[in-house]
Every structure is written in structure tokens, then in C-alpha cells.
Design an enzyme around this catalytic site. Structure first.
Site, PDB file in Angstrom:
ATOM      1  CE  LYS A 142       2.699 -11.133  16.880  1.00 32.18           C
ATOM      2  NZ  LYS A 142       2.643 -10.990  15.210  1.00 32.18           N
ATOM      3  NE  ARG A 173      -1.938 -10.997   5.545  1.00 36.52           N
ATOM      4  CZ  ARG A 173      -1.546 -11.603   6.569  1.00 36.52           C
ATOM      5  NH1 ARG A 173      -1.074 -12.699   6.488  1.00 36.52           N
ATOM      6  NH2 ARG A 173      -1.860 -10.980   7.781  1.00 36.52           N
ATOM      7  CB  SER A 204       4.020 -15.712   9.974  1.00 39.23           C
ATOM      8  OG  SER A 204       4.755 -14.987   8.941  1.00 39.23           O
TER       9      SER A 204
HETATM   10  O1  PNS Z   1       4.770  -9.172  11.349  1.00 42.19           O
HETATM   11  P1  PNS Z   1       3.934  -8.440  12.424  1.00 42.19           P
HETATM   12  O2  PNS Z   1       3.972  -9.208  13.830  1.00 42.19           O
HETATM   13  O3  PNS Z   1       2.620  -8.080  12.061  1.00 42.19           O
HETATM   14  O4  PNS Z   1       4.583  -7.125  12.883  1.00 42.19           O
HETATM   15  C1  PNS Z   1       4.192  -6.284  13.717  1.00 42.19           C
HETATM   16  C2  PNS Z   1       5.235  -4.932  14.029  1.00 42.19           C
HETATM   17  C3  PNS Z   1       6.451  -5.596  14.456  1.00 42.19           C
HETATM   18  C4  PNS Z   1       5.447  -4.319  12.787  1.00 42.19           C
HETATM   19  C5  PNS Z   1       4.553  -4.073  15.020  1.00 42.19           C
HETATM   20  O5  PNS Z   1       4.173  -4.836  16.151  1.00 42.19           O
HETATM   21  C6  PNS Z   1       5.544  -3.008  15.499  1.00 42.19           C
HETATM   22  O6  PNS Z   1       5.677  -2.149  14.701  1.00 42.19           O
HETATM   23  N1  PNS Z   1       6.263  -3.230  16.651  1.00 42.19           N
HETATM   24  C7  PNS Z   1       7.124  -2.201  16.948  1.00 42.19           C
HETATM   25  C8  PNS Z   1       6.562  -1.673  18.389  1.00 42.19           C
HETATM   26  C9  PNS Z   1       5.853  -0.200  18.057  1.00 42.19           C
HETATM   27  O7  PNS Z   1       6.419   0.431  17.118  1.00 42.19           O
HETATM   28  N2  PNS Z   1       4.703  -0.040  18.725  1.00 42.19           N
HETATM   29  C10 PNS Z   1       3.784   0.907  18.367  1.00 42.19           C
HETATM   30  C11 PNS Z   1       2.836   0.695  17.074  1.00 42.19           C
HETATM   31  S1  PNS Z   1       1.603   2.076  16.949  1.00 42.19           S
END
Ligand code: PNS
Length: 165
Positions: free
Chosen positions: A41, A91, A128
Site C-alpha cells: 500500500k 462493518r 480510511s
Molecule cells: O487496515 P487494513 O489495511 O485493512 O489492514 C490489513 C492488515 C494490515 C491487517 C493485513 O493486510 C495484514 O494482516 N497484513 C500483514 C501481512 C499478513 O499477515 N498477511 C497474511 C494475511 S492472511
């Protein structure tokens, strides 16, 4: 009582996020808000340090909450933070689709469980992405974010406008 981790991008942290943190404190006790560095991102608005500062100020009234930065996997962050499980806010049905797949994957690969918390109905529309979009064009978002975030967004809008001229 338990220690839970609440991972997210939090770019920026908004009132829906604060609701999930507040519910987690009430239900579980100790909460680690994990601001994740997400290289996929790159179009984000705030640096990780800025996000950490804004979240810390926004949860300062909740002593059992700590705010930390993590890179990599949420399950690794959960382990490092000593968390018993992950919490996520829901949500809409769209959130559920995404979160369900992540929850099953995180449990399959690391045995880490996820608990969903329903976002307070009056906050379910907040995202966001739209906050960033409105703030970018100088719009008013103070009703959607904690005061420390509103202040940073206002300053950010000002600096963006300055650099455009
Ligand atoms: O606020 P967001 O962008 O919806 O958060 C997404 C987030 C950061 C929680 C998710 O992308 C995440 O867990 N990223 C870490 C990488 C990871 O663990 N990936 C495997 C997911 S199964």
C-alpha cells in the site's frame, strides 16, 4: 482476561478503529494496536511514525492499550506481542468476506485465532480511504476521526496545498 492484537494500516486511524479498541478493552483487557508496515500500500498518506503518534494520542485515555509498529505477518506480530488472538472490526458483509479468508488462513498456517467485533452502527460507513480522499481535497473530516488525527489531517492538507503552489 486476555491480551489481543488489533492489526491494521490505520492510515489514518478513525472513530471506527477507536470503537474496536474500546470494545476490545472492555471484553478482553490488554490490547496491542499494531500499525502494520504494508509495502503493498505505497499510496498511503502518513508514515508509520506519524500513524503511531496519532494512534497513541487517540488511545491515551485507555491505559491497557499499547501501540506498536510491525512489519511482516500479522501472526508473527501476534506472537511477538504475546497476544492470545487477533481482533478485527466488521462493518459490512464485504469486510466479512475479506476477514474470513484472512482468519482461516492465519489459523491454518500459524494456529492463531481471530475474533470479529461488530462496529457500532453509527460508525459503519467510515473508511480510511474516503477520509484520505476528502482530506486531500481540503474537505472536513473532523466528525470521522479522533481529535489528534483531525489536527494532523488539517496540517497535512495545509502542507499539501503549500507544496502544490
Ligand atoms: O487496515 P487494513 O489495511 O485493512 O489492514 C490489513 C492488515 C494490515 C491487517 C493485513 O493486510 C495484514 O494482516 N497484513 C500483514 C501481512 C499478513 O499477515 N498477511 C497474511 C494475511 S492472511
Amino acid at each position: 482476561m486476555a491480551t489481543v492484537i488489533y492489526p491494521g494500516s490505520f492510515d489514518p486511524f478513525h472513530l471506527g478503529h477507536l470503537d474496536v479498541v474500546t470494545q476490545s478493552v472492555e471484553l478482553f483487557g490488554d490490547v496491542v494496536v499494531a500499525a502494520m508496515h504494508n509495502p503493498s500500500k505505497p499510496s498511503g498518506m502518513f508514515t508509520l511514525d506519524e500513524r503511531l503518534a496519532m494512534i497513541a494520542e487517540s488511545v491515551a485515555h485507555l491505559p491497557s492499550v499499547r501501540v506498536e509498529a510491525f512489519a511482516g505477518l500479522a501472526v508473527a506480530a501476534a506472537r511477538r506481542a504475546g497476544a492470545d488472538f487477533i481482533v478485527k472490526g466488521l462493518r459490512t458483509g464485504g469486510d466479512f468476506e475479506v476477514e474470513q479468508q484472512m482468519a482461516h488462513t492465519n489459523h491454518a498456517v500459524a494456529g492463531v485465532r481471530t475474533v470479529y467485533l461488530p462496529c457500532e452502527p453509527r460508525l459503519v460507513f467510515i473508511s480510511s480511504r474516503f477520509i484520505r480522499e476528502i482530506a486531500k481535497y481540503g474537505g472536513e473530516v473532523a466528525a470521522l476521526v479522533p481529535a489528534p488525527v483531525a489536527r494532523r489531517l488539517a496540517a497535512h492538507g495545509t502542507s499539501t496545498k503549500d507544496s502544490d503552489t
